[in-house]
Write a protein that holds these residues in place. Sequence first.
Motif, PDB file in Angstrom:
ATOM      1  N   UNK A 161     -23.134  12.276  44.353  1.00 65.97           N
ATOM      2  CA  UNK A 161     -21.702  12.573  44.343  1.00 65.97           C
ATOM      3  C   UNK A 161     -21.417  13.813  45.188  1.00 65.97           C
ATOM      4  N   UNK A 184     -21.514  13.126  48.820  1.00 68.82           N
ATOM      5  CA  UNK A 184     -20.356  12.300  49.175  1.00 68.82           C
ATOM      6  C   UNK A 184     -19.092  13.147  49.272  1.00 68.82           C
ATOM      7  N   UNK A 185     -18.898  14.047  48.312  1.00 67.77           N
ATOM      8  CA  UNK A 185     -17.691  14.895  48.342  1.00 67.77           C
ATOM      9  C   UNK A 185     -17.693  15.794  49.577  1.00 67.77           C
ATOM     10  N   UNK A 192      -9.632  17.767  44.076  1.00 65.34           N
ATOM     11  CA  UNK A 192     -10.704  17.210  43.239  1.00 65.34           C
ATOM     12  C   UNK A 192     -12.055  17.299  43.926  1.00 65.34           C
ATOM     13  N   UNK A 193     -12.067  17.039  45.232  1.00 61.13           N
ATOM     14  CA  UNK A 193     -13.341  16.970  45.942  1.00 61.13           C
ATOM     15  C   UNK A 193     -14.095  18.298  45.847  1.00 61.13           C
ATOM     16  N   UNK A 246     -13.567  20.696  43.673  1.00 63.73           N
ATOM     17  CA  UNK A 246     -13.852  20.972  42.267  1.00 63.73           C
ATOM     18  C   UNK A 246     -15.128  20.246  41.820  1.00 63.73           C
ATOM     19  N   UNK A 247     -15.201  18.976  42.172  1.00 68.62           N
ATOM     20  CA  UNK A 247     -16.355  18.181  41.769  1.00 68.62           C
ATOM     21  C   UNK A 247     -17.612  18.680  42.492  1.00 68.62           C
ATOM     22  N   UNK A 274     -18.899  21.884  41.060  1.00 66.67           N
ATOM     23  CA  UNK A 274     -19.396  21.713  39.691  1.00 66.67           C
ATOM     24  C   UNK A 274     -20.784  21.070  39.689  1.00 66.67           C
ATOM     25  N   UNK A 275     -21.041  20.238  40.666  1.00 71.30           N
ATOM     26  CA  UNK A 275     -22.281  19.458  40.644  1.00 71.30           C
ATOM     27  C   UNK A 275     -23.450  20.134  41.352  1.00 71.30           C
ATOM     28  N   UNK A 302     -23.885  21.205  34.145  1.00 71.25           N
ATOM     29  CA  UNK A 302     -22.566  21.343  33.531  1.00 71.25           C
ATOM     30  C   UNK A 302     -22.210  20.117  32.705  1.00 71.25           C
TER      31      UNK A 302
END
Lengths: 107, 139
Positions: free
Chosen positions: B56, B59-60, B105-106, B108-109, B112-113, B138
Amino acid sequence: MNAIDTLPRSAVNATSPTLVHLSGDIDIATGPALRRRLMNTLAYSTGLLVLDLSQVTFCGAAGLGLLVGVQSRARARGITLALTRVPANVDRVLRLSGLAPHFPTTP
Amino acid sequence: MTEETAAPSEGLAGMRDTVTVRLPAASAYLSVLRTATAGLAARLDFTLDEIEDLRIAVDEACAMLLRQAVPGTDLTAEFELTGDEMSVRVAVETVEPQDLKRDDFAWMVLTALADYVEAVTDKDLAIVLRKRRGAARPA
């Protein structure tokens, strides 16, 4: 963010649902076509549109944006968007983004 | 990616632990890069959850970069595998690099990851992200 529907879970069973199964990867390549199809679905959906995500193999931020967009449009039409059989990977990004509480889920 | 790295983990004995993937800078190819990411992460014995996080995150990062990529050019992903960490630098060619949006969102995600994320504006536009095996995850 305040345009997002926050229907309590208890209200989800109020109408007979329209069920849509999604499968495969939802990303910036596949998102636009999926978004159009879901928007079309709103034209004939009952008051409760349920997306079955069990076969979704990838969902990142683009997928989240799509869900938020469809939910917003659904809400304008008086339709509640709910999710069901949310896979762990999708659930994770929903929670990380803070969106999870904004999408009612059904079993 | 010419700097010396620590000795590779046992499974990679004798192998150079840097992999470069070059793809057209087009969204249709991101699924290929996600698959490559997962395969490389598996070599480092990342857990399935950590592999999914990396898939993910990469990808982001690419999705953010592609908004500025010059059509017809390539997206380059350089993976560096050390003992318990994967470092990925994804880059695209831009006409004039703009700051990446950090309120969507991108981003943020992505943040976080990954354990570490840095946007680099140089002659190209790049995002470097790192993730360690076994780091706290997380919720």
